[in-house]
Design a protein around this motif. Sequence first.
Motif, mmCIF file in Angstrom:
data_model
loop_
_atom_site.group_PDB
_atom_site.id
_atom_site.type_symbol
_atom_site.label_atom_id
_atom_site.label_comp_id
_atom_site.label_asym_id
_atom_site.label_seq_id
_atom_site.Cartn_x
_atom_site.Cartn_y
_atom_site.Cartn_z
ATOM 1 N N ASN A 181 14.453 1.170 -0.235
ATOM 2 C CA ASN A 181 14.995 2.301 -1.568
ATOM 3 C C ASN A 181 13.324 3.136 -1.976
ATOM 4 O O ASN A 181 14.164 4.401 -1.920
ATOM 5 C CB ASN A 181 15.756 1.851 -2.541
ATOM 6 N N HIS A 182 13.167 2.253 -2.423
ATOM 7 C CA HIS A 182 11.731 3.036 -3.072
ATOM 8 C C HIS A 182 10.204 2.894 -2.447
ATOM 9 O O HIS A 182 9.530 3.659 -2.660
ATOM 10 C CB HIS A 182 10.773 2.659 -3.964
ATOM 11 N N ASN A 183 10.656 2.886 -1.221
ATOM 12 C CA ASN A 183 9.142 2.629 0.590
ATOM 13 C C ASN A 183 8.451 1.989 -0.544
ATOM 14 O O ASN A 183 7.474 2.727 -0.128
ATOM 15 C CB ASN A 183 9.403 4.506 0.660
ATOM 16 N N LEU A 184 8.277 -0.006 -0.261
ATOM 17 C CA LEU A 184 7.192 -0.349 -1.150
ATOM 18 C C LEU A 184 7.293 -1.442 0.537
ATOM 19 O O LEU A 184 7.606 -2.010 0.960
ATOM 20 C CB LEU A 184 7.916 -0.498 -2.018
ATOM 21 N N TYR A 185 5.963 -1.065 -0.033
ATOM 22 C CA TYR A 185 5.499 -2.740 0.983
ATOM 23 C C TYR A 185 6.114 -3.859 0.085
ATOM 24 O O TYR A 185 6.406 -4.064 -1.054
ATOM 25 C CB TYR A 185 3.449 -2.608 0.935
ATOM 26 N N LEU A 186 6.354 -4.644 0.666
ATOM 27 C CA LEU A 186 6.279 -6.436 -0.114
ATOM 28 C C LEU A 186 5.324 -7.535 0.669
ATOM 29 O O LEU A 186 5.185 -7.147 2.406
ATOM 30 C CB LEU A 186 7.719 -6.318 1.072
ATOM 31 N N PHE A 187 4.359 -7.701 -0.203
ATOM 32 C CA PHE A 187 3.059 -8.717 0.642
ATOM 33 C C PHE A 187 4.216 -10.201 0.103
ATOM 34 O O PHE A 187 4.851 -9.965 -0.802
ATOM 35 C CB PHE A 187 2.526 -8.027 -0.560
ATOM 36 N N SER A 188 3.802 -10.998 1.056
ATOM 37 C CA SER A 188 4.954 -12.038 1.697
ATOM 38 C C SER A 188 3.175 -13.077 1.474
ATOM 39 O O SER A 188 3.071 -12.989 2.072
ATOM 40 C CB SER A 188 5.362 -11.999 2.298
ATOM 41 N N ASP A 225 -3.633 2.704 -8.083
ATOM 42 C CA ASP A 225 -1.949 3.002 -7.843
ATOM 43 C C ASP A 225 -1.732 1.111 -8.341
ATOM 44 O O ASP A 225 -2.416 0.240 -9.216
ATOM 45 C CB ASP A 225 -1.544 2.358 -5.879
ATOM 46 N N GLU A 226 0.195 1.295 -8.392
ATOM 47 C CA GLU A 226 0.609 -0.190 -8.760
ATOM 48 C C GLU A 226 0.969 -0.904 -8.035
ATOM 49 O O GLU A 226 1.520 -0.750 -7.238
ATOM 50 C CB GLU A 226 1.327 0.474 -10.636
ATOM 51 N N LEU A 237 10.308 -0.872 -13.605
ATOM 52 C CA LEU A 237 9.022 -0.425 -13.442
ATOM 53 C C LEU A 237 8.873 0.515 -12.401
ATOM 54 O O LEU A 237 7.113 0.038 -13.049
ATOM 55 C CB LEU A 237 8.451 -1.750 -13.630
ATOM 56 N N ILE A 238 8.672 0.788 -11.671
ATOM 57 C CA ILE A 238 8.403 1.997 -10.639
ATOM 58 C C ILE A 238 8.548 2.729 -11.117
ATOM 59 O O ILE A 238 8.999 3.585 -11.693
ATOM 60 C CB ILE A 238 9.559 1.285 -9.317
ATOM 61 N N THR A 239 7.129 3.055 -10.534
ATOM 62 C CA THR A 239 6.864 4.752 -11.102
ATOM 63 C C THR A 239 6.230 5.268 -9.553
ATOM 64 O O THR A 239 6.228 4.790 -8.887
ATOM 65 C CB THR A 239 5.304 4.572 -11.775
ATOM 66 N N PRO A 240 5.952 6.583 -9.533
ATOM 67 C CA PRO A 240 5.381 7.410 -8.228
ATOM 68 C C PRO A 240 3.881 6.619 -7.818
ATOM 69 O O PRO A 240 4.440 6.596 -7.181
ATOM 70 C CB PRO A 240 5.585 8.079 -8.611
ATOM 71 N N ALA A 283 -10.121 -3.785 -6.397
ATOM 72 C CA ALA A 283 -8.974 -2.615 -5.757
ATOM 73 C C ALA A 283 -8.896 -2.037 -6.291
ATOM 74 O O ALA A 283 -8.337 -0.571 -5.933
ATOM 75 C CB ALA A 283 -7.754 -3.126 -5.011
ATOM 76 N N GLY A 284 -9.722 -1.430 -7.379
ATOM 77 C CA GLY A 284 -8.798 -1.024 -8.861
ATOM 78 C C GLY A 284 -7.482 -0.466 -9.084
ATOM 79 O O GLY A 284 -6.817 0.789 -8.723
ATOM 80 N N VAL A 285 -6.340 -1.740 -8.879
ATOM 81 C CA VAL A 285 -5.199 -1.334 -8.674
ATOM 82 C C VAL A 285 -4.917 -1.966 -10.026
ATOM 83 O O VAL A 285 -5.310 -3.036 -10.601
ATOM 84 C CB VAL A 285 -5.006 -2.064 -7.410
ATOM 85 N N LYS A 286 -3.562 -1.416 -10.714
ATOM 86 C CA LYS A 286 -3.013 -1.787 -11.346
ATOM 87 C C LYS A 286 -1.819 -2.785 -11.532
ATOM 88 O O LYS A 286 -0.837 -2.877 -10.342
ATOM 89 C CB LYS A 286 -2.526 -0.473 -12.187
ATOM 90 N N VAL A 287 -1.757 -4.013 -12.341
ATOM 91 C CA VAL A 287 -1.167 -4.855 -11.465
ATOM 92 C C VAL A 287 0.430 -4.893 -12.878
ATOM 93 O O VAL A 287 -0.437 -5.112 -13.682
ATOM 94 C CB VAL A 287 -1.471 -6.600 -11.886
ATOM 95 N N VAL A 288 1.481 -4.419 -12.219
ATOM 96 C CA VAL A 288 1.941 -4.572 -13.466
ATOM 97 C C VAL A 288 3.107 -5.503 -13.197
ATOM 98 O O VAL A 288 4.006 -6.277 -12.047
ATOM 99 C CB VAL A 288 3.526 -3.636 -12.851
ATOM 100 N N PRO A 289 3.831 -6.631 -14.599
ATOM 101 C CA PRO A 289 3.993 -7.823 -14.138
ATOM 102 C C PRO A 289 5.307 -7.686 -15.011
ATOM 103 O O PRO A 289 6.000 -6.858 -14.978
ATOM 104 C CB PRO A 289 3.484 -8.307 -15.249
ATOM 105 N N VAL A 290 6.158 -8.666 -13.326
ATOM 106 C CA VAL A 290 7.718 -8.622 -14.487
ATOM 107 C C VAL A 290 7.883 -9.873 -14.418
ATOM 108 O O VAL A 290 8.114 -11.092 -14.161
ATOM 109 C CB VAL A 290 8.761 -7.786 -12.718
#
Length: 399
Positions: A184-191, A104-105, A149-152, A123-130
Amino acid sequence: MPPSPIRKLVPFAEAAKKKGIKVFHLNIGQPDIETPPSILEAVRKADIKVLEYSHSAGNESYRRKLVNYYKKVGIDINYNQIITTTGGSEAIMFGFFTCFDPGDEVIIPEPFYANYNGFAVAAGVKVVPVTSHIENGFALPPIEDFEKLITPKTKAIIICNPNNPTGYLYSHDEMEALKNICLNHNLYLFSDEAYREFCYDGDCISAMHLKGLEENVILMDTISKRYSACGARLGAFVTKNKLVYDAAMKFAQARLSPPGLAQILGEAAVDLPDHYFDEPKAEYMARRDLLVERLNKMPGVFCPKPGGAFYAMAKLPIDDSDKFCQWLLEFFSYNNQTVMLAPATGFYGTEGLGKNEVRLAYVLNLESINSAMDCLSKALQQYPGRPEKNFVSSIGAAI
């Protein structure tokens, strides 16, 4: 696993100290503000016959007190939506392990807290920086940049507010923009809200304040910086999403329980008077103002004024921040003193960024900050990797 940009230069600092050089540590967010004596005393006076495991979610008494704390900052939760963690780090790990599958990203505005990289690797997760930019104080990048940057595979956005390493304080409009893209993209927001109490130029808008996003928010918290209690290792994982909470509880059970003595300390901390934060906040503001003023008076240096936390990012007239920060410890001293900084490269996910930037933690008193800035000013004059020195050298070589 990437090295820590904050700690990787420690051997060079230790070597400098062995040579009798005083090192001003502006590289790490270890406050020198006194830990409130009353919360340490609560641990000393605790009538404990057996130091038992606590509930895996933490002592109910502590979690109930945290509910009252959060209510004071406008966050409405109940104690069964809190998992007490071993520092904020474990809260971040629980979030990664719970909400992501390998591959996941996650999108993170850069520069970002370097340990997010380490947790992502675990966690085997890819960090995608903006990318955010020093020229506008590291404001939230345009939402269009996130959209591109949003992908499936994108599952979440992570923010730290107020921000580590930049000190940027996200505005209400920026938080609303994040809410909308997550919905809009059903994403979690980690704060990550470790520095909530230290906001100087506005209010801290928690992700938990965003109406309509309740099921998407993962709040990661800690008492480390709030009460100058980094060694207590006590944090919190907070969510209203029952499925996420239940999954995170399995990880909490697997590690048995959070620190027992620290929870006693944490309960006492919640009982501190509301005005407790007035003094440390005023002290940090004075340090921030002095640091930023001194930096911006140095030729070729630019440092935007941070709105919160106790970090600042500065652009320096240097060729390579990693080399410069190591050079400060290995080869430079002024009045038998030097300064330790964190090279900004380790806070960026994009290769090549941060080469001429450093992070400074204003966790020392005003006198020490002044002395550290004296060192830095002299160092910048002497550093052989200044761009203009390289330019002059190349001309000389050509001649």
